[in-house]
Design a protein around this motif. Structure first.
Motif, short mmCIF file in Angstrom:
data_model
loop_
_atom_site.label_atom_id
_atom_site.label_comp_id
_atom_site.label_asym_id
_atom_site.label_seq_id
_atom_site.Cartn_x
_atom_site.Cartn_y
_atom_site.Cartn_z
N GLY A 91 9.67 -0.74 -3.32
CA GLY A 91 9.63 0.69 -3.06
C GLY A 91 10.98 1.16 -2.56
N VAL A 92 11.05 2.41 -2.16
CA VAL A 92 12.31 2.99 -1.68
C VAL A 92 12.25 3.20 -0.18
N ALA A 146 17.49 -3.69 1.39
CA ALA A 146 18.89 -3.78 0.95
C ALA A 146 19.26 -2.49 0.22
N LYS A 147 20.56 -2.30 -0.01
CA LYS A 147 21.00 -1.20 -0.85
C LYS A 147 20.43 -1.43 -2.24
N ALA A 148 20.13 -0.34 -2.94
CA ALA A 148 19.55 -0.45 -4.27
C ALA A 148 20.42 -1.28 -5.21
N GLU A 149 21.75 -1.11 -5.11
CA GLU A 149 22.63 -1.85 -6.02
C GLU A 149 22.69 -3.34 -5.70
N ASP A 150 22.25 -3.73 -4.51
CA ASP A 150 22.26 -5.14 -4.12
C ASP A 150 20.91 -5.83 -4.33
N ALA A 151 19.88 -5.08 -4.64
CA ALA A 151 18.52 -5.62 -4.68
C ALA A 151 18.37 -6.81 -5.62
N ALA A 152 18.83 -6.70 -6.84
CA ALA A 152 18.65 -7.78 -7.82
C ALA A 152 19.31 -9.07 -7.35
N GLY A 153 20.51 -8.98 -6.81
CA GLY A 153 21.21 -10.17 -6.31
C GLY A 153 20.53 -10.78 -5.11
N VAL A 154 20.05 -9.93 -4.20
CA VAL A 154 19.35 -10.42 -3.01
C VAL A 154 18.07 -11.13 -3.43
N ASN A 209 0.81 -1.22 0.00
CA ASN A 209 0.00 0.00 0.00
C ASN A 209 0.85 1.27 0.00
N THR A 210 2.16 1.13 -0.07
CA THR A 210 3.05 2.29 -0.11
C THR A 210 4.25 1.97 -1.00
N LYS A 211 4.85 2.99 -1.52
CA LYS A 211 6.07 2.85 -2.32
C LYS A 211 7.27 3.45 -1.59
N GLU A 212 7.06 3.85 -0.31
CA GLU A 212 8.14 4.48 0.45
C GLU A 212 8.02 4.14 1.92
N ILE A 213 9.15 3.78 2.52
CA ILE A 213 9.27 3.62 3.96
C ILE A 213 10.28 4.67 4.42
N VAL A 214 9.87 5.49 5.39
CA VAL A 214 10.75 6.54 5.90
C VAL A 214 11.40 6.06 7.19
N VAL A 215 12.72 6.16 7.24
CA VAL A 215 13.50 5.78 8.41
C VAL A 215 14.18 7.02 8.94
N TYR A 250 18.35 2.97 -0.90
CA TYR A 250 17.88 1.70 -0.34
C TYR A 250 16.51 1.36 -0.92
N GLU A 251 16.24 0.07 -1.00
CA GLU A 251 14.95 -0.40 -1.50
C GLU A 251 14.37 -1.43 -0.56
N PHE A 252 13.05 -1.57 -0.60
CA PHE A 252 12.38 -2.69 0.06
C PHE A 252 11.59 -3.43 -1.00
#
Length: 150
Positions: free
Chosen positions: A144-145, A72-80, A37-43, A129-131
């Protein structure tokens, strides 16, 4: 100070407090239609930890339509995502001891919920970062980011 002034001061304090306080918890809902339900998580760095609650508001069991959240970091997302899908439903589609995974939830099915925490100290303010959900095929739509704030 008159009673009216005290009342106004108290009202102002109540109205201003939520805007000044860091949000240290968030609820993310997931559906049987493979959506968050969201495309963003704020930390917020002001929090010692940010608690994320994942709610599966659908009805399909986790073996067929399970959802999780992996950060994960955005650059690691595909591998994860690729490595996690290979481990199976019994391991929540999360590869154990993967240093690229900064935080993750359990895998849940329809009607279930789970919570996990994010340590803001692990995230750089200017990092990307992405989720996403690592159930096979879900990350294409369920992502999302993660935005880091002061």
């Amino acid at each position: 100070m008159s009673m009216k002034q005290y009342a106004l001061a108290g009202l102002f304090t109540l109205m201003a407090a939520p805007a000044m306080a860091a949000e240290c918890s968030v609820v993310v809902e997931s559906t049987d239609q493979m959506q968050f339900n969201t495309k963003e998580i704020v930390v917020s760095k002001a929090c010692s930890a940010v608690e994320v609650e994942l709610k599966h508001v659908g009805q399909i069991p986790k073996a067929a339509m399970g959802h999780n959240i992996v950060i994960a970091k955005a650059e690691d997302a595909a591998g994860v995502i690729a490595d996690s899908m290979a481990v199976g439903v019994d391991k929540d589609y999360v590869k154990a001891d993967d240093a690229r995974i900064l935080a993750h939830s359990a895998l849940i099915g329809g009607g279930e919920s789970t919570k996990f925490s994010i340590d803001p100290a692990k995230l750089e303010k200017d990092g990307a970062y992405e989720f996403f959900c690592t159930f096979p095929g879900h990350a294409a739509m369920m992502k999302g980011v993660v935005k880091v704030t002061d």
